[in-house]
Design a protein around this motif. Structure first.
Motif, PDB file in Angstrom:
ATOM      1  N   GLU A 496       0.834  -1.202   0.000  1.00  0.00           N
ATOM      2  CA  GLU A 496       0.000   0.000   0.000  1.00  0.00           C
ATOM      3  C   GLU A 496       0.867   1.249   0.000  1.00  0.00           C
ATOM      4  O   GLU A 496       2.012   1.222   0.425  1.00  0.00           O
ATOM      5  CB  GLU A 496      -0.973  -0.018   1.182  1.00  0.00           C
ATOM      6  CG  GLU A 496      -0.374  -0.333   2.533  1.00  0.00           C
ATOM      7  CD  GLU A 496      -0.018   0.909   3.319  1.00  0.00           C
ATOM      8  OE1 GLU A 496      -0.201   2.021   2.792  1.00  0.00           O
ATOM      9  OE2 GLU A 496       0.459   0.756   4.449  1.00  0.00           O
ATOM     10  N   HIS A 497       0.282   2.337  -0.521  1.00  0.00           N
ATOM     11  CA  HIS A 497       1.036   3.571  -0.760  1.00  0.00           C
ATOM     12  C   HIS A 497       0.394   4.756  -0.047  1.00  0.00           C
ATOM     13  O   HIS A 497       0.294   5.847  -0.611  1.00  0.00           O
ATOM     14  CB  HIS A 497       1.120   3.834  -2.267  1.00  0.00           C
ATOM     15  CG  HIS A 497       1.837   2.768  -3.026  1.00  0.00           C
ATOM     16  ND1 HIS A 497       3.164   2.872  -3.366  1.00  0.00           N
ATOM     17  CD2 HIS A 497       1.423   1.562  -3.484  1.00  0.00           C
ATOM     18  CE1 HIS A 497       3.539   1.779  -4.024  1.00  0.00           C
ATOM     19  NE2 HIS A 497       2.499   0.968  -4.101  1.00  0.00           N
ATOM     20  N   ASN A 498      -0.044   4.541   1.181  1.00  0.00           N
ATOM     21  CA  ASN A 498      -0.694   5.606   1.943  1.00  0.00           C
ATOM     22  C   ASN A 498       0.311   6.290   2.862  1.00  0.00           C
ATOM     23  O   ASN A 498       0.828   5.661   3.787  1.00  0.00           O
ATOM     24  CB  ASN A 498      -1.841   5.027   2.774  1.00  0.00           C
ATOM     25  CG  ASN A 498      -2.929   4.424   1.915  1.00  0.00           C
ATOM     26  OD1 ASN A 498      -3.574   5.116   1.139  1.00  0.00           O
ATOM     27  ND2 ASN A 498      -3.122   3.112   2.036  1.00  0.00           N
ATOM     28  N   PRO A 499       0.601   7.563   2.641  1.00  0.00           N
ATOM     29  CA  PRO A 499       1.483   8.282   3.557  1.00  0.00           C
ATOM     30  C   PRO A 499       0.891   8.337   4.959  1.00  0.00           C
ATOM     31  O   PRO A 499      -0.330   8.289   5.138  1.00  0.00           O
ATOM     32  CB  PRO A 499       1.566   9.691   2.939  1.00  0.00           C
ATOM     33  CG  PRO A 499       1.180   9.505   1.505  1.00  0.00           C
ATOM     34  CD  PRO A 499       0.170   8.399   1.511  1.00  0.00           C
ATOM     35  N   SER A 500       1.745   8.431   5.936  1.00  0.00           N
ATOM     36  CA  SER A 500       1.293   8.479   7.319  1.00  0.00           C
ATOM     37  C   SER A 500       0.343   9.654   7.537  1.00  0.00           C
ATOM     38  O   SER A 500       0.608  10.784   7.111  1.00  0.00           O
ATOM     39  CB  SER A 500       2.509   8.614   8.247  1.00  0.00           C
ATOM     40  OG  SER A 500       2.103   8.678   9.597  1.00  0.00           O
ATOM     41  N   GLY A 501      -0.788   9.334   8.184  1.00  0.00           N
ATOM     42  CA  GLY A 501      -1.755  10.381   8.519  1.00  0.00           C
ATOM     43  C   GLY A 501      -2.702  10.754   7.398  1.00  0.00           C
ATOM     44  O   GLY A 501      -3.541  11.645   7.573  1.00  0.00           O
ATOM     45  N   ALA A 502      -2.599  10.077   6.263  1.00  0.00           N
ATOM     46  CA  ALA A 502      -3.461  10.425   5.131  1.00  0.00           C
ATOM     47  C   ALA A 502      -4.904  10.007   5.394  1.00  0.00           C
ATOM     48  O   ALA A 502      -5.180   9.072   6.157  1.00  0.00           O
ATOM     49  CB  ALA A 502      -2.954   9.762   3.858  1.00  0.00           C
ATOM     50  N   ARG A 503      -5.829  10.709   4.735  1.00  0.00           N
ATOM     51  CA  ARG A 503      -7.253  10.369   4.801  1.00  0.00           C
ATOM     52  C   ARG A 503      -7.819  10.359   3.380  1.00  0.00           C
ATOM     53  O   ARG A 503      -7.330  11.079   2.503  1.00  0.00           O
ATOM     54  CB  ARG A 503      -8.024  11.370   5.661  1.00  0.00           C
ATOM     55  CG  ARG A 503      -7.590  11.419   7.112  1.00  0.00           C
ATOM     56  CD  ARG A 503      -8.447  12.370   7.943  1.00  0.00           C
ATOM     57  NE  ARG A 503      -8.476  13.722   7.392  1.00  0.00           N
ATOM     58  CZ  ARG A 503      -7.528  14.635   7.553  1.00  0.00           C
ATOM     59  NH1 ARG A 503      -6.453  14.338   8.264  1.00  0.00           N
ATOM     60  NH2 ARG A 503      -7.658  15.838   7.013  1.00  0.00           N
ATOM     61  N   LEU A 504      -8.856   9.559   3.187  1.00  0.00           N
ATOM     62  CA  LEU A 504      -9.559   9.508   1.909  1.00  0.00           C
ATOM     63  C   LEU A 504     -11.034   9.791   2.149  1.00  0.00           C
ATOM     64  O   LEU A 504     -11.643   9.224   3.060  1.00  0.00           O
ATOM     65  CB  LEU A 504      -9.413   8.121   1.257  1.00  0.00           C
ATOM     66  CG  LEU A 504      -8.003   7.634   0.940  1.00  0.00           C
ATOM     67  CD1 LEU A 504      -8.058   6.217   0.367  1.00  0.00           C
ATOM     68  CD2 LEU A 504      -7.318   8.568  -0.044  1.00  0.00           C
ATOM     69  N   THR A 505     -11.594  10.672   1.353  1.00  0.00           N
ATOM     70  CA  THR A 505     -13.017  10.994   1.440  1.00  0.00           C
ATOM     71  C   THR A 505     -13.727  10.488   0.187  1.00  0.00           C
ATOM     72  O   THR A 505     -13.300  10.776  -0.932  1.00  0.00           O
ATOM     73  CB  THR A 505     -13.237  12.509   1.582  1.00  0.00           C
ATOM     74  OG1 THR A 505     -12.652  12.948   2.812  1.00  0.00           O
ATOM     75  CG2 THR A 505     -14.728  12.844   1.589  1.00  0.00           C
ATOM     76  N   PHE A 506     -14.810   9.746   0.397  1.00  0.00           N
ATOM     77  CA  PHE A 506     -15.608   9.219  -0.707  1.00  0.00           C
ATOM     78  C   PHE A 506     -16.916   9.994  -0.761  1.00  0.00           C
ATOM     79  O   PHE A 506     -17.612  10.124   0.255  1.00  0.00           O
ATOM     80  CB  PHE A 506     -15.889   7.726  -0.498  1.00  0.00           C
ATOM     81  CG  PHE A 506     -14.636   6.902  -0.412  1.00  0.00           C
ATOM     82  CD1 PHE A 506     -14.049   6.388  -1.554  1.00  0.00           C
ATOM     83  CD2 PHE A 506     -14.036   6.663   0.814  1.00  0.00           C
ATOM     84  CE1 PHE A 506     -12.882   5.638  -1.477  1.00  0.00           C
ATOM     85  CE2 PHE A 506     -12.875   5.917   0.905  1.00  0.00           C
ATOM     86  CZ  PHE A 506     -12.287   5.395  -0.252  1.00  0.00           C
TER      87      PHE A 506
END
Length: 523
Positions: A496-506
């Motif tokens: 996975e390629h999620n930087p620390s602290g990232a969020r995703l909104t759908f």
């Protein structure tokens, strides 16, 4: 060589376990196969550049050189020795074929280094055919190839490059190598670890293959185009025009839960073929549907392989060409269903609206997972026990969840579900994994399908559209159950390629609503 990064120990352990299972299966099968084929002739064949390929030849009983027989060439699977196909070779020889199985370069006692179905492997296949025509009673007008996994891919590539190959049975193979282990622009970590480990234990990796695995694990975007070009050269779909021009009859068979070569890319290749063709998909993981046949036991895949070769090499009326060309075996009932084409499988569809706006945090596994390479799909194949998750208990901070209404009647999911949504990231890169679950009255979800998706170079705070195909399947949803779509950001199957602290909104904009489209029909 760089080794797997995050979750490396778990993925590599899965690779070692799978390699051990492969070796155990081969060693367990070899004595019985040798006892049943005492007349096997072991030979050395000069492959491309003079590389020695270890091989065995089985000829029909009583062959005296006065007549010619159809030839079937069987390249070995990744990590398997040349005894792999002896049980099936004997059966084919008994029915009137010359059968030549050879150990592909770079593995076991064959010379050279692993080419990963590259130009040397393709050239080797033609050299093997040359040798068979010169040293066996093989008929040059009736030449076929077949194989499992690596042998399947090499067979398809050989048929595209050598017009002498008139029929192919590709079992648990691939159409698009990149779409197999890098679908959704996401590295399939456990699948790559299995291949890497088995190649290291049983073969000799070339500098090129080591470099590709290293770049794959390291997620080095500067090497992405090189990896894509490397994979394109090794993908049968790249040469589909040549394959069609040569006119080989092609049978493709695979598993719904194949964690190395998922079924979507085989179905896509099937749709592009214009000659005689057949697609078979069954429950199971990579190579597991064919496994019992390697021990000489009754096996549907190998039975159909012989029927396919009988029809298109011998010209006998095996009946296989009178059946619907797309044959699917349900994960739920284990019953076969026939369809005229892949498009018909996906014809009936239902949509589940993904309404509202949901924000999730990344970097934490919510508990929704695709399972463990080999183990999960084998359990589904044998005991109908797919990976499960308690949908009500999934932490909404790390998992977005949408559910359908309860279905009043049983529903059949057949084909490929697709996700359409709008994502707003807080970082320029990220990974999400979408899961489709069958949810019972108590909230326990059984995994129907899933797929990963990775993005890079996005502007933080700016929404963008996502279209994602989930892995194709055949699954029955009981009456009174729901379907649920779950999205999270971590799955042990993938890097996975999620930087620390990232969020995703759908979100679901009014002018572009979000939904999951499911190939659904009443049972």
């Amino acid at each position: 060589m760089a080794r797997p990064p995050r979750k490396a120990l778990r993925a590599t352990a899965a690779g070692v376990l799978s390699a051990s299972l492969i070796a155990g299966g081969v060693l367990g099968a070899a004595p019985a196969a040798q006892a049943a084929t005492s007349d096997v002739r072991y030979v050395d064949i000069a492959g491309d550049g003079g590389t020695v390929l270890k091989a065995n030849v089985v000829t029909p009983a009583g062959a005296d050189g006065t007549r010619r027989y159809p030839l079937v060439v069987l390249p070995t699977s990744w990590g398997f020795p040349q005894v792999q196909y002896l049980a099936q070779a004997k059966k084919l020889a008994e029915s009137g074929y010359v059968v030549l199985s050879y150990n592909v370069r770079g593995f076991w006692q064959s010379g050279g280094e692993i080419d990963v179905a590259g130009p040397h492997d393709v050239a080797d296949a033609s050299k093997v055919v040359d040798w068979a025509l010169a040293h066996t009673p093989a008929d040059p007008r009736h030449i076929g190839m077949a194989g499992v996994s690596y042998g399947a891919g090499i067979s398809l590539l050989a048929a595209a490059h050598d017009p002498r190959v008139r029929a192919v049975a590709a079992l648990s193979g691939w159409g698009d190598l990149i779409d197999s282990i890098y679908s959704g622009r996401t590295q399939h970590l456990q699948a790559a670890a299995v291949l890497d480990t088995a190649g290291t234990v049983t073969g000799r990796q070339s500098a090129e293959s080591r470099a590709v695995f290293s770049a794959f694990y390291s997620s080095d975007l500067s090497k992405e185009q090189d990896i894509l070009a490397w994979g394109k050269k090794r993908s049968p779909t790249t040469y589909v025009d040549q394959l069609n021009r040569n006119g080989a009859a092609v049978m493709l068979a695979g598993g719904w839960g194949d964690t190395i070569f998922p079924p979507n890319q085989s179905a896509a290749l099937y749709e592009k073929l214009t000659g005689p063709k057949r697609l078979e998909l069954r429950p199971g993981d990579h190579g597991t549907a064919e496994l019992t046949g390697l021990f000489g036991l009754p096996n549907d895949v190998w039975t159909d392989t012989r029927r396919w070769l009988d029809r298109y090499l011998k010209g006998t009326a095996s009946g296989i060409d009178t059946e619907q060309p797309v044959q699917l075996k349900s994960r739920s009932t284990h019953a076969y269903e026939g369809y005229p084409d892949w498009k018909s499988v996906n014809a009936d569809r239902g949509k589940i609206a993904l309404a509202g706006t949901t924000t999730i945090h990344t970097n934490v596994d919510s508990g929704a997972d695709g399972g463990i390479v080999f183990l999960s799909s084998i359990l589904d194949q044998i005991a109908r026990l797919p990976p499960v998750a308690s949908i009500p208990l999934l932490p909404r901070a790390w998992a977005a969840v949408w559910q359908s209404e309860k279905y009043a009647t049983a529903q059949q999911v057949r084909g490929t579900a697709t996700l359409h949504t709008t994502v707003t990231p807080t970082k320029e890169s990220g990974t999400l994994v979408a899961y489709l679950y069958d949810v019972g009255p108590l909230g326990l979800g059984k995994l129907v399908s899933h797929a990963p998706y990775t993005f890079h170079g996005r502007t933080p705070g700016k929404p963008f559209g996502v279209g994602l195909e989930l892995y194709s399947t055949a699954y029955d949803v009981p009456a009174g159950h729901r379907l649920a779509l779950v999205v999270d950001t971590v799955d042990p199957l993938y890097i996975e390629h999620n930087p620390s602290g990232a969020r995703l909104t759908f979100s679901s904009p009014p002018n572009d609503p979000s939904y999951v489209s499911v190939p659904l029909r009443e049972q």
